[in-house]
Design an enzyme around this catalytic site. Structure first.
Site, PDB file in Angstrom:
ATOM      1  N   ASP A  19      29.454  33.881  48.905  1.00  0.00           N
ATOM      2  CA  ASP A  19      28.118  34.375  48.110  1.00  0.00           C
ATOM      3  C   ASP A  19      27.647  33.188  47.260  1.00  0.00           C
ATOM      4  O   ASP A  19      26.282  33.555  47.184  1.00  0.00           O
ATOM      5  CB  ASP A  19      28.181  35.845  47.477  1.00  0.00           C
ATOM      6  CG  ASP A  19      29.498  35.779  46.662  1.00  0.00           C
ATOM      7  OD1 ASP A  19      30.386  34.795  46.598  1.00  0.00           O
ATOM      8  OD2 ASP A  19      29.496  36.844  45.751  1.00  0.00           O
ATOM      9  N   GLY A 172      36.736  36.386  39.350  1.00  0.00           N
ATOM     10  CA  GLY A 172      35.869  37.153  38.537  1.00  0.00           C
ATOM     11  C   GLY A 172      36.200  36.928  37.081  1.00  0.00           C
ATOM     12  O   GLY A 172      36.497  35.913  36.666  1.00  0.00           O
ATOM     13  N   GLU A 202      40.112  28.887  34.048  1.00  0.00           N
ATOM     14  CA  GLU A 202      38.829  28.609  34.023  1.00  0.00           C
ATOM     15  C   GLU A 202      38.000  28.885  32.872  1.00  0.00           C
ATOM     16  O   GLU A 202      36.915  28.524  32.542  1.00  0.00           O
ATOM     17  CB  GLU A 202      38.035  29.191  35.337  1.00  0.00           C
ATOM     18  CG  GLU A 202      36.734  28.634  35.766  1.00  0.00           C
ATOM     19  CD  GLU A 202      36.107  29.299  36.940  1.00  0.00           C
ATOM     20  OE1 GLU A 202      35.166  28.879  37.222  1.00  0.00           O
ATOM     21  OE2 GLU A 202      36.816  30.538  37.398  1.00  0.00           O
ATOM     22  N   ASP A 279      33.443  24.936  45.159  1.00  0.00           N
ATOM     23  CA  ASP A 279      33.269  26.170  44.661  1.00  0.00           C
ATOM     24  C   ASP A 279      32.163  27.034  44.973  1.00  0.00           C
ATOM     25  O   ASP A 279      32.485  28.085  45.666  1.00  0.00           O
ATOM     26  CB  ASP A 279      33.442  26.108  42.919  1.00  0.00           C
ATOM     27  CG  ASP A 279      33.647  27.555  42.274  1.00  0.00           C
ATOM     28  OD1 ASP A 279      34.413  28.526  42.971  1.00  0.00           O
ATOM     29  OD2 ASP A 279      33.136  27.637  41.094  1.00  0.00           O
TER      30      ASP A 279
END
Length: 339
Positions: A19, A172, A202, A279
């Site tokens: 996405d 997420g 991250e 990414d």
């Protein structure tokens, strides 16, 4: 190094979100099919689908994905998106890619988890027929989602491993949902029989990386917080973990506040297994050729090193042993005369 050759280099990619990587042209097509009106001006649209330069953190960066979510609610849309992302990769000589997505985000209008995965698999298979690329699917669970939702999705889709689903991932909100709180669902996922990669480090939390390693994970996305953590880097190398590095995105999310805070050189010096990834091609306005260029500019990365990182990616990939042998032969045939 002559950077004009970078696009022609044979490449592999392990960390690419569906996405976050759909091209502008396909986004316009998907919006038209969904009856969603977009700005006619490409620059205005680009601002909607690209992370802001002044993003404050990971959660700020992730807001961009809210725009794409309504576009990926049908099997046709998922098929088109998957084909598009694999096509982009193939056009810059990526011979192997693993594309990940969270079915949960495409189930707003009634699709089942299996239907979303099947649609993505079909899109990738179409790209494989048209281009010289092997493309696989990773299914993501969202760290912030109820565990029973993730468990149900994983249970429903694991049988699709016969069709090209090769593994799982958790992505997420990392800061609020650390590996320690997800240990039970991680262990359950590992019991399903498919390999697992995991977003870790991250958000500036180095102990999230060590906790992930302690849970037996052998592939970790980002690991940016490993910077300046000598003991953790030593453990990372000793355990044979592979790093899915994502330079541009880490600078955007402020996971690395500056290029000097990016852990590549430390990992390289320690002998860690490194791979280079986009990414999110669209959200981060990048591609693998650009990423390779940044590694040349910032770190003077050599062709021999790019060869090693691609070998690392194939070895760490979730492809079959036969596929790995074939991919390594192709990779080595290309690079050996150059290095």
């Amino acid at each position: 190094m002559d950077k004009t050759i970078l696009k022609d280099l044979v490449k592999t990619e392990l960390h690419c979100h569906l996405d976050g990587s759909i091209s502008m042209g396909t986004i316009r097509l998907l919006a038209d099919k969904a009856g969603i009106i977009l700005p006619e001006d490409d620059e205005k649209l680009k601002k909607l689908i690209t992370a802001p330069v002044d993003a404050e953190n990971l959660m700020d960066y992730l807001k961009t994905f809210d725009f794409v979510r309504p576009l990926l609610q049908t099997k046709e849309a998922l098929h088109l998106a998957a084909y598009d992302v694999a096509r982009q990769a193939a056009l810059e000589n990526v011979i192997y890619t693993e594309i990940r997505f969270a079915p949960e985000l495409s189930m707003d209008q009634g699709l089942t988890a299996s239907e979303t995965v099947e649609a993505v698999l079909e899109g990738l298979q179409e790209a494989e027929k048209e281009f010289d690329i092997v493309a696989k699917v990773l299914v993501c669970g969202l760290k912030q989602a109820p565990k029973e939702v993730t468990r149900d999705i994983f249970e429903k889709v694991v049988s699709l491993s016969q069709k090209g689903l090769v593994g799982f991932d958790f992505a997420g909100n990392e800061r609020d949902f650390p590996p320690s709180e997800l240990a039970d669902i991680i262990q359950y996922t590992q019991s399903l029989g498919l390999p697992l990669t995991f977003h870790a480090g991250e958000c500036g939390c180095a102990h999230y990386i060590s906790d992930s390693i302690a849970l037996g994970l052998k592939r970790l996305g980002h690991v940016t917080a490993i910077y300046n953590q000598a003991e953790l880097i030593e453990t990372f190398v000793e355990k044979g973990v592979t790093a899915e590095l994502c330079l541009t995105s880490n600078l955007q999310t402020k996971a690395a506040k500056t290029i000097d805070d990016f852990p590549y050189l430390e990992l390289k010096e320690a002998g860690a297994k490194i791979t280079i990834n986009t990414d999110n091609r669209t959200v981060s306005d990048t591609n693998l050729t650009k990423e390779y260029g940044y590694f040349v500019d910032y770190f003077a990365t050599s062709l021999a090193e790019f060869m090693i990182y691609n070998q690392n990616a194939i070895h760490a990939s979730f492809a079959s042993d036969d596929e790995k042998r074939s991919l390594l032969e192709k990779l080595n045939k290309f690079y050996t005369p150059l290095v």
